[in-house]
Write an enzyme that holds these catalytic residues in place. Structure first.
Site, PDB file in Angstrom:
ATOM      1  N   LYS A  84       0.836  -1.208   0.000  1.00  0.00           N
ATOM      2  CA  LYS A  84       0.000   0.000   0.000  1.00  0.00           C
ATOM      3  C   LYS A  84       0.863   1.246   0.000  1.00  0.00           C
ATOM      4  O   LYS A  84       1.887   1.316   0.693  1.00  0.00           O
ATOM      5  CB  LYS A  84      -0.920  -0.026   1.231  1.00  0.00           C
ATOM      6  CG  LYS A  84      -1.925   1.115   1.300  1.00  0.00           C
ATOM      7  CD  LYS A  84      -2.843   0.941   2.508  1.00  0.00           C
ATOM      8  CE  LYS A  84      -3.850   2.060   2.615  1.00  0.00           C
ATOM      9  NZ  LYS A  84      -4.776   1.875   3.771  1.00  0.00           N
ATOM     10  N   SER A 153      -9.491   2.027   2.815  1.00  0.00           N
ATOM     11  CA  SER A 153      -8.570   2.792   2.008  1.00  0.00           C
ATOM     12  C   SER A 153      -7.536   1.917   1.300  1.00  0.00           C
ATOM     13  O   SER A 153      -6.774   2.387   0.470  1.00  0.00           O
ATOM     14  CB  SER A 153      -7.837   3.800   2.911  1.00  0.00           C
ATOM     15  OG  SER A 153      -7.089   3.115   3.927  1.00  0.00           O
ATOM     16  N   SER A 177     -10.456  -0.461   6.936  1.00  0.00           N
ATOM     17  CA  SER A 177      -9.792  -0.355   5.637  1.00  0.00           C
ATOM     18  C   SER A 177      -9.096  -1.609   5.133  1.00  0.00           C
ATOM     19  O   SER A 177      -8.513  -1.596   4.051  1.00  0.00           O
ATOM     20  CB  SER A 177      -8.775   0.795   5.670  1.00  0.00           C
ATOM     21  OG  SER A 177      -9.426   2.015   5.896  1.00  0.00           O
TER      22      SER A 177
END
Length: 450
Positions: A84, A153, A177
């Site tokens: 990420k 996210s 998330s």
């Protein structure tokens, strides 16, 4: 189907390692083939924020040279990992999903990344995050239906694993998330116990709540990666005195007794979409005596405003530099959140922080009877929208309490989209949670085939 005949996008992480150390392909050949697949697939999905074949090839070359020099292959030899874009990598930019940090390179890897590299993993690229890991969506689309959100996210990581671009990927969870996008995209995921994985080199969004999570195609891979990344690194106070965990051996073992589960509808059950409610009720009925339905006390509703108070105030503090110097480059919703945080009560923040430990311990009575708590992973399947990442409320209590939770992609609704069952374990009992969850998945599949 054997590993030799599987598509490159179908292999799990541990199958990749076995495939490569068997000599069927070199690391260079495998990563180049996977890169061509990703280049084509990602034109529609947009799971990756940054990919560079030269960087991947250099990692592959180094691994191959080490092997030829007689070094034993590591436990993740040649395994491609998506990371990420709020987790530092020295050879890919880390831009936090914001134009403010465009072109930003860190001076080194995050602790979890360096541990993966030491185990032989190949960092395959940076996956899309929402802006500063908040709620403003990025460009990623759901691989199951491009008109639906992949969640957030950690949208890019969930979508990359679901689309077969990488077998495993790292995300983060402050509220929902990791588990929510895993449910929306139909992949396994773990949000571990608070402090299990050190966050050194990871964006501070809400330090009291932030945790690193793992997406994968099975729970075995999750156990292996989490074990390798676990333990105190001497820098993250939340991980202080945390020893590395023996997760994999426990996770893949047979439980000494058939696990017992309880299913909690949570105080937000009425917000779950009708078809999803029916699917969860059918799941509970399908599992028979192994799952009992119990109630959570309504007091857990108070957790949601406590989490919001902590998250908003800490977010405002963490983004002070961006707010002061680059305010115009923040999205309008994020500007509003930072501005609001400056007016919030410090007393309410300290009260909410004080409640975290008590909420974690409040579930001890459940874990005295049950191996894990089951509940919805989301209010329904992925919304038909690219402007919202969905509601994280089904993770809120567990994120606040710091308890480990996993997404089990067991259900599919009439729209063809996946829906996850969330399993929650007691604090620091991540291995037991993974073992019990593997048993549940196996038993569910066995009964479906009967």
């Amino acid at each position: 189907m054997t590993q030799a005949t599987k598509n490159v996008s179908d292999l799990t992480a541990l199958e990749v390692r076995e495939h490569l150390i068997s000599g069927q392909e070199t690391v260079q050949e495998f990563t180049a083939k996977l890169g061509r697949f990703v280049d084509e697939a990602d034109q529609a999905i947009h799971a990756f924020a940054h990919r560079d074949d030269r960087v991947v090839a250099l990692q592959a070359d180094n691994l191959h040279r080490d092997r030829e020099a007689g070094h034993l292959p590591g436990p993740l030899y040649g395994v491609p990992v998506g990371v990420k874009d709020i987790i530092d990598t020295m050879d890919f930019p880390t831009e936090y999903g914001s134009p403010i940090h465009a072109g930003r390179y860190s001076v080194g890897d995050a602790t979890v990344v360096s541990r993966l590299r030491a185990a032989g993993a190949v960092i395959f690229g940076k996956t899309v995050t929402t802006e500063f890991a908040t709620t403003h969506p990025g460009p990623t689309r759901n691989p199951h239906n491009l008109e639906h959100t992949p969640g957030g996210s950690s949208s890019g990581s969930a979508a990359a694993v679901a689309a077969g671009m990488v077998p495993v990927a790292l995300g983060t969870q402050t509220n929902g998330s990791v588990i929510r996008p895993a449910s929306f995209c139909g992949v396994y995921a773990l949000k571990p116990s608070r402090g299990l994985l050190p966050r050194t080199g990871v964006l501070d969004q809400s330090p009291s709540l932030d945790e690193i999570g793992v997406f994968a195609r099975n729970l075995e891979d999750i156990a292996k990666l989490t074990e390798i990344m676990s333990g105190d690194d001497g820098h993250d106070s939340a991980s202080a005195r945390q020893s590395p965990r023996r997760l994999y051996e426990v996770a893949v073992s047979q439980p000494p007794l058939p696990p017992k589960f309880c299913f909690v509808k949570t105080p937000w059950w009425d917000e779950v979409e009708p078809e999803a409610r029916e699917a969860y009720e059918a799941f509970v009925a399908h599992m028979g005596d192994n799952v009992e339905v119990v109630q959570l006390p309504d007091i857990v509703k108070q957790v949601a405003p406590w989490l919001v108070t902590i998250n908003e105030i800490e977010l405002g503090v963490c983004l002070q530099k961006e707010w002061l110097h680059h305010r115009e480059q923040l999205s309008e919703p994020l500007r509003a959140r930072v501005e609001k945080s400056m007016t919030m009560s410090g007393t309410h923040y300290l009260i909410a922080k004080d409640r975290m430990f008590h909420v974690m311990n409040a579930f001890d009575e459940y874990f005295a009877t049950y191996d894990a708590i089951l509940c919805p992973a989301a209010l329904g399947t992925a919304p038909h929208s690219l402007t919202s990442t969905g509601n994280p409320i089904m993770q809120t209590v567990w994120s606040f309490a710091g308890l480990p939770s996993v997404n089990l992609p067991l259900l599919t609704l009439s729209n063809g989209l996946p829906l996850g069952v969330q399993a929650v374990g007691s604090h620091q009992n991540d291995a037991r949670l993974l073992r019990s969850s593997r048993w549940l998945v196996s038993e569910f599949i066995k009964r479906n085939m009967a």
